[in-house]
Design an enzyme around this catalytic site. Structure first.
Site, PDB file in Angstrom:
ATOM      1  N   GLU A 127      -9.519  38.325  56.542  1.00 53.70           N
ATOM      2  CA  GLU A 127     -10.640  38.291  57.487  1.00 53.70           C
ATOM      3  C   GLU A 127     -12.001  38.448  56.809  1.00 53.70           C
ATOM      4  OE1 GLU A 127     -12.282  40.973  61.168  1.00 53.70           O
ATOM      5  OE2 GLU A 127     -10.230  41.250  60.516  1.00 53.70           O
ATOM      6  N   ASP A 128     -12.081  39.349  55.818  1.00 56.10           N
ATOM      7  CA  ASP A 128     -13.393  39.730  55.267  1.00 56.10           C
ATOM      8  C   ASP A 128     -13.737  39.129  53.910  1.00 56.10           C
ATOM      9  OD1 ASP A 128     -13.721  41.247  57.491  1.00 56.10           O
ATOM     10  OD2 ASP A 128     -13.316  43.177  56.554  1.00 56.10           O
TER      11      ASP A 128
END
Length: 704
Positions: free
Chosen positions: A76-77
């Site tokens: 996600e990051d």
């Protein structure tokens, strides 16, 4: 501060060297991926996944689960792909990380909808691999521990979501320690003042208790030793949110909450639990009705223990829990105990894992039948807050249900088909209605009939997710059938004006109109017409755009035969009955509402005829409908009884009698179930024949 070495030390106590190495490799991979990223608190981002992994290591999560916890924000990051993770750590880890990643950061119209959607996604991820939700719970717990760095409005939102979704899931999976930590932190963040005031009140009432607690522990230990019973004894205080929730739910004062202080006794064997119970009841006076045997009948999340509440020597009630070491592990860590036993080579807790998996599978069934996330969450709420009751089938099989469950919940708990066809029940061999709330220990037998079907009224008393989802699913499919049938009749009636019918339509005509209305099939179009979303004669005009309107013929009336289903209803304002002149008002998603032609409520709508349908009663109709009569009479002794008795020897039933005006000349309203105007005329004639009656009229009909 946690380090990878302290994590590795914890993990090495129960995992082999090569799996500890895999966990360390996942840490260094995550550290490199998150390099330069910081949390709101100013700490390096890697501290968060490391803390989440430590939480899971304390409950002995396996190597893949720990690696997923360390890597849970990488996709996600940081832009690292799922494929890259699969290559480095295997498909299992990549799948878990992907599952956790999909549970966050979606935009919705409202916070409530976002929560509902998140929970729905969580349920689906759990069904795939239950470790996904365990990583998510650890992630949330560490976020709650570091919540102070967040602004006030975000802090309250996260705390509310924790109380509404995450803590109940931890509870449902039997993870007591996780649930307590989440609830305590969320309660302090969401209700800081209530939390402080309640803690102050508890300190005041149970203050100076350290010496008393030590004395109590020593006393129980010595008495057990005298009977050659070995056990670990600890006195604990019920956690703050649990006390607050009980006070709020049961509207109790703090003094009325009986289990603020509790003794936990952990022993070695099953039979020792029952022997210790005998000793406790000999030492302290048990409080009647406060004993529960969760060893013989475990809770649905696998929890086992003996519970009894006794009066302590200081005059304060004391809850005592007695269990074995294995039961204690399950009670504290729930499904997580599965991995602890797996790591040690035991299989004693496979049943606990199976229970949780069974519950998650039931969520999948509910999800398939729910039409949106809000409905899904509403349906499973009862399963997330289960104070159970335990009832028996006639064959002696135990069925676990949430507190407040009724016979309908029991029927669906046994089998969906039994629920769909139930008509009544026997509770302890006595006939009872399906709405009867069940109590632990009862034997319930369901009576079914092949022709029976779920009733919309069941939704008012069915509380389990399985029952509610099946009832809704059945009603919606039945409503679609009914809508298609009515839509077919309405479109056929409109096409008659164009000297055509549905069977004569060409595939090209149907396709053109489906594209115009953005629908996929003819059934979808007919359903839409039946539900009032589209008007039959406008659809017919769309099908025949070049038709000469001078050649059109007037459509026939729509005949009401009483078997149209749930999309034909009768207006309560004028209560039309067979034989009355009627008109149908088409209302979006409610179908056709039939009014008396003289009803004041339809006069203003007659200027927009596209919403109206000429209607007549079918000759075969035998439907019984309610009509209201207003009776004006001279108020004398026994007048109401005379009026009521005037129709007792007819086949018509009085459903309600209400005096609306008292005086020398009084008025009452009679609601009568009737099937025709002929029958109504007979009833009115009988009432008019009563000596004290001056006038009888139907309510709200103009010109009467």
């Amino acid at each position: 501060m946690s380090t990878i070495e302290s994590l590795a030390k914890t993990v090495s106590q129960y995992l082999p060297y090569e799996e500890v190495a895999k966990v360390k490799r996942a840490y260094y991979y995550a550290e490199q991926a998150h390099d330069g990223q910081k949390r709101k608190s100013g700490e390096h981002y890697i501290t968060h996944p490391l803390a989440a992994a430590e939480i899971l290591a304390d409950i002995r999560m396996d190597a893949d689960g720990l690696a997923a916890a360390l890597l849970h924000d990488v996709i996600e990051d940081t832009g690292i792909s799922r494929e890259a993770l699969a290559e480095q750590f295997g498909e299992q880890v990549a799948k878990l990380v992907d599952g956790v990643s999909k549970l966050t950061h979606l935009e919705f119209n409202s916070q409530l909808e976002k929560q509902a959607h998140n929970f729905q996604k969580m349920a689906m991820a759990m069904a795939d691999d239950i470790r996904v939700i365990m990583v998510k719970l650890a992630d949330r717990l560490h976020n709650m521990r570091t919540l102070d760095s967040m602004p006030g409005h975000k802090k309250r939102r996260i705390a509310r979501e924790t109380l509404d979704i995450y803590a109940p899931i931890a509870n449902r999976l039997g993870m007591y320690n996780m649930r307590v930590d989440l609830e305590t932190l969320a309660f302090e963040a969401y209700y800081p003042m209530r939390s402080r005031m309640l803690q102050k009140a508890i300190n005041k009432r149970y203050g100076q208790r350290v010496k008393a607690i030590q004395k109590l522990e020593d006393y129980i230990r010595s008495e057990l030793a005298a009977d050659y019973l070995e056990a670990k004894i600890s006195v604990r205080e019920k956690h703050l949110f649990s006390i607050y929730h009980k006070m709020k739910k049961k509207k109790k004062e703090l003094e009325e909450v009986m289990d603020v202080l509790g003794v936990r006794i952990v022993t070695d064997k099953h039979d020792s639990c029952y022997r210790i119970l005998g000793v406790i009841h000999a030492l302290f006076k048990p409080i009647e009705g406060r004993f529960k045997d969760y060893i013989a009948v475990p809770k649905s999340n696998g929890y086992q223990s003996l519970h009894t509440t006794v009066m302590g020597s200081n005059g304060l009630p004391l809850e005592v829990q007695i269990r074995t070491e294995e039961m204690d592990t399950v009670a504290n860590n729930g499904i997580a105990a599965h991995w602890a036993y797996k790591a040690s080579g035991k299989d004693a807790q496979v049943t606990n894992h199976d229970r949780a998996t069974k519950w998650v599978k039931s969520l999948l069934e509910i999800q398939e039948k729910a039409h949106n996330p809000m409905e899904f969450v509403d349906t499973v709420k009862g399963d997330l807050f289960p104070d159970e009751v335990y009832v028996f089938t006639p064959k002696g099989e135990i069925i676990e249900l949430p507190s407040g469950s009724t016979a309908v919940d029991f029927a669906y708990g046994v089998h969906t088909e039994i629920g769909n066809t139930c008509i009544s029940c026997r509770i302890n061999r006595r006939l009872a209605p399906l709405s009867t709330q069940l109590e632990s220990g009862q034997t319930v037998e369901i009576i079914t009939a092949k022709s029976a079907q779920p009733n919309v009224a069941w939704l008012s008393f069915a509380i389990t997710g399985k029952a509610r989802s099946n009832i809704r699913h059945y009603l919606k499919s039945k409503q679609r059938e009914s809508a298609i049938s009515i839509g077919y009749r309405l479109l056929t009636r409109s096409l008659n004006a164009y000297r055509s019918n549905i069977e004569e339509l060409t595939p090209e005509q149907i396709e053109q109109v489906l594209q115009h209305y953005q629908l996929e099939s003819l059934d979808d179009l007919l359903e839409s017409i039946g539900k009032g979303r589209h008007v039959g004669y406008l659809v017919a005009r769309q099908l025949f755009p070049n038709f000469n309107e001078e050649e059109m013929i007037t459509p026939k009336s729509f005949k009401v035969n009483g078997s149209e289903g749930m999309l034909i209803s009768y207006a309560k304002c004028c209560s039309p009955i067979p034989g009355d002149p009627i008109v149908g008002y088409v209302q979006v998603d409610k179908g056709i509402i039939i009014h008396h032609q003289g009803c004041p409520n339809v006069q203003e709508y007659l200027s927009s005829p596209e919403n109206y349908i000429r209607m007549t009663w079918s000759k075969e109709i035998e439907e019984e409908l309610t009509v209201s009569l207003i009776v004006t009479y001279t108020n004398e002794r026994g007048a109401v009884a005379q009026i009521a008795s005037s129709i007792t020897d007819t086949d018509f039933q009085v459903s309600n009698l209400d005096i609306i005006e008292r005086g020398k000349i009084s008025r009452l309203r009679l609601n009568i179930t009737i099937s025709s105007r002929v029958g109504l005329a007979d009833v009115m004639r009988r009432i008019k024949a009563v000596r004290c009656v001056e006038k009888v009229s139907r309510e709200t009909i103009v010109g009467r």
